[in-house]
Design an enzyme around this catalytic site. Sequence first.
Site, mmCIF file in Angstrom:
data_model
loop_
_atom_site.group_PDB
_atom_site.id
_atom_site.type_symbol
_atom_site.label_atom_id
_atom_site.label_comp_id
_atom_site.label_asym_id
_atom_site.label_seq_id
_atom_site.Cartn_x
_atom_site.Cartn_y
_atom_site.Cartn_z
ATOM 1 N N TYR A 17 -4.133 1.421 -2.876
ATOM 2 C CA TYR A 17 -3.902 0.489 -3.990
ATOM 3 C C TYR A 17 -4.745 0.811 -5.218
ATOM 4 O O TYR A 17 -5.475 -0.028 -5.721
ATOM 5 C CB TYR A 17 -4.201 -0.952 -3.534
ATOM 6 N N TYR A 144 2.374 -11.249 4.606
ATOM 7 C CA TYR A 144 2.205 -9.817 4.391
ATOM 8 C C TYR A 144 2.475 -9.097 5.701
ATOM 9 O O TYR A 144 1.909 -9.465 6.735
ATOM 10 C CB TYR A 144 0.792 -9.488 3.899
ATOM 11 N N ASP A 245 3.769 -11.403 14.053
ATOM 12 C CA ASP A 245 2.964 -10.271 13.577
ATOM 13 C C ASP A 245 1.478 -10.589 13.806
ATOM 14 O O ASP A 245 0.842 -11.241 12.983
ATOM 15 C CB ASP A 245 3.264 -10.044 12.083
ATOM 16 N N LYS A 274 -3.881 -2.632 14.024
ATOM 17 C CA LYS A 274 -5.268 -2.706 13.551
ATOM 18 C C LYS A 274 -6.338 -2.511 14.641
ATOM 19 O O LYS A 274 -6.741 -1.391 14.892
ATOM 20 C CB LYS A 274 -5.468 -3.986 12.751
HETATM 21 C C1 LIG Z 1 -2.373 -4.606 7.940
HETATM 22 C C2 LIG Z 1 -1.197 -5.387 8.335
HETATM 23 C C3 LIG Z 1 0.060 -4.778 8.526
HETATM 24 C C4 LIG Z 1 0.301 -3.313 8.245
HETATM 25 O O1 LIG Z 1 -0.438 -2.467 9.071
HETATM 26 P P1 LIG Z 1 -0.713 -0.946 8.606
HETATM 27 O O2 LIG Z 1 -1.381 -0.342 9.800
HETATM 28 O O3 LIG Z 1 -1.600 -1.039 7.409
HETATM 29 O O4 LIG Z 1 0.592 -0.337 8.312
HETATM 30 C C5 LIG Z 1 1.104 -5.577 8.938
HETATM 31 N N1 LIG Z 1 0.948 -6.886 9.157
HETATM 32 C C6 LIG Z 1 -0.234 -7.510 8.987
HETATM 33 C C7 LIG Z 1 -0.344 -8.965 9.263
HETATM 34 C C8 LIG Z 1 -1.349 -6.781 8.555
HETATM 35 O O5 LIG Z 1 -2.508 -7.403 8.358
#
Ligand SMILES: *Cc1c(COP(=O)(O)O)cnc(C)c1O
Length: 432
Positions: A17, A144, A245, A274
């Site tokens: 970014y 997100y 997610d 993550k």
């Molecule tokens: C960071 C994140 C993603 C994307 O993961 P990347 O490994 O950066 O592609 C998707 N959903 C949530 C909630 C996130 O915090």
Amino acid sequence: MNKFNKYFDINHIWHPYTSLTNPLPCYYIDSAKGFYLKMKNGKKLIDGMSSWWSVIHGYNNPRLNLALNKQIRKMTHVMFGGITHTPAIKLCKKLLKITPIELNSVFLADSGSVAIEVAMKMAIQYWQALGKKKKYFLTIKNGYHGDTFLAISVSDPNNAFHHTYDSFIKKNLFATAPICKFNDIWNHDDIFSFNQLIDQFSEKIVAVILEPIVQGVGGMHFYHPNYLRSVRKLCNSYEIPLIIDEIATGFGRTGKLFASEHANVVADILCLGKSLTGGTMTLSAVLTTKLISDTISNGKIGTFMHGPTFMGNPLACSVAEASISILEENIWKTQVKDIENQLYINLIKLSNHSRVKDIRVLGAIGVVECYDVINISKIQKFFVKNGVWIRPFKNLIYLTPPYIIDIESLQQLIEIIAKSLENPIFFISNSK
Ligand SMILES: *Cc1c(COP(=O)(O)O)cnc(C)c1O
């Protein structure tokens, strides 16, 4: 002029970014251990970020390193097409053991965004297999889910990252974001907008997708568990799959192993990423119920159309398995609780500060929401000078430290945040 000089990074390497011609400054980190980052000049910084939610057990963790070393001697990579191996089998067993019984299969992918792509494609194929034409995903504002195109299409449309690609992005349905906070008294009106959309478009909705309890990049909001419960109920009654997610929230960060547990809700499709590998390397996983996997597999196409080159990478799988083994010893529960208590007592004290709009704490997450947007480059310089690593965004200064951080160091992080609030040059005046 020789371009391979000391300005190489600033002139030739993209960072997240940012721009190449006018980039934010970067700090040179040489090594990291425990909850410390060590700069090239020898200075040590207390880490308040866990490298974006991921390094939960600390850097250079001996047990994670051991798992990697053992695996390196055997095989760092092999294709997953037509081949299987112990690291993948052991990891997937662990994942199914620590997640709700309804989840029955695991798809291993490369990163969080790719897990989201996979989850959304699975939902699309699920309906194709049933012979139904569906059109939209339903989600909530402030969400997100990553930076790839399908992920963008369900992330908040007002997010500055996403405007740029507007005409290339699939239009989806966005309910009003939850207003009721985690600890508020539940107000049923909160679910009204979501309820209305799912009711109106149920025939056209492929799946619902959202972050459980914590909306991260979309503003670090903690919403009420009853919201998630209501979403689950509505998905059940309209027979629409729910994609949860847990890429940021998974593996203990919110005080529960998975944030959905705050609401006792189970996903039909669950995304993990993550901290899956303890922040060692990139890996994500998509877990589904038997209903989803069977329906896709028994459909006309029959195969699920995704297969990354590095799917099931043995190194990543073995370190993820080791990271989950550490979690299974349950020390994280006290660690996260202690961090939560300390943040609760000491960070909340800043609530009355004139710059502070709101302070919130959940598990090992502490958020200072300011009225004004933060001048990141100036405040980071101050943080680094004071020996801490914190990276704010927009009007938010937040802490997501490694679970192993000690009391004194966490206190230092909090105190330096408090000090930073005193300096007007770190804040870009915003109309209140
Ligand atoms: C960071 C994140 C993603 C994307 O993961 P990347 O490994 O950066 O592609 C998707 N959903 C949530 C909630 C996130 O915090």
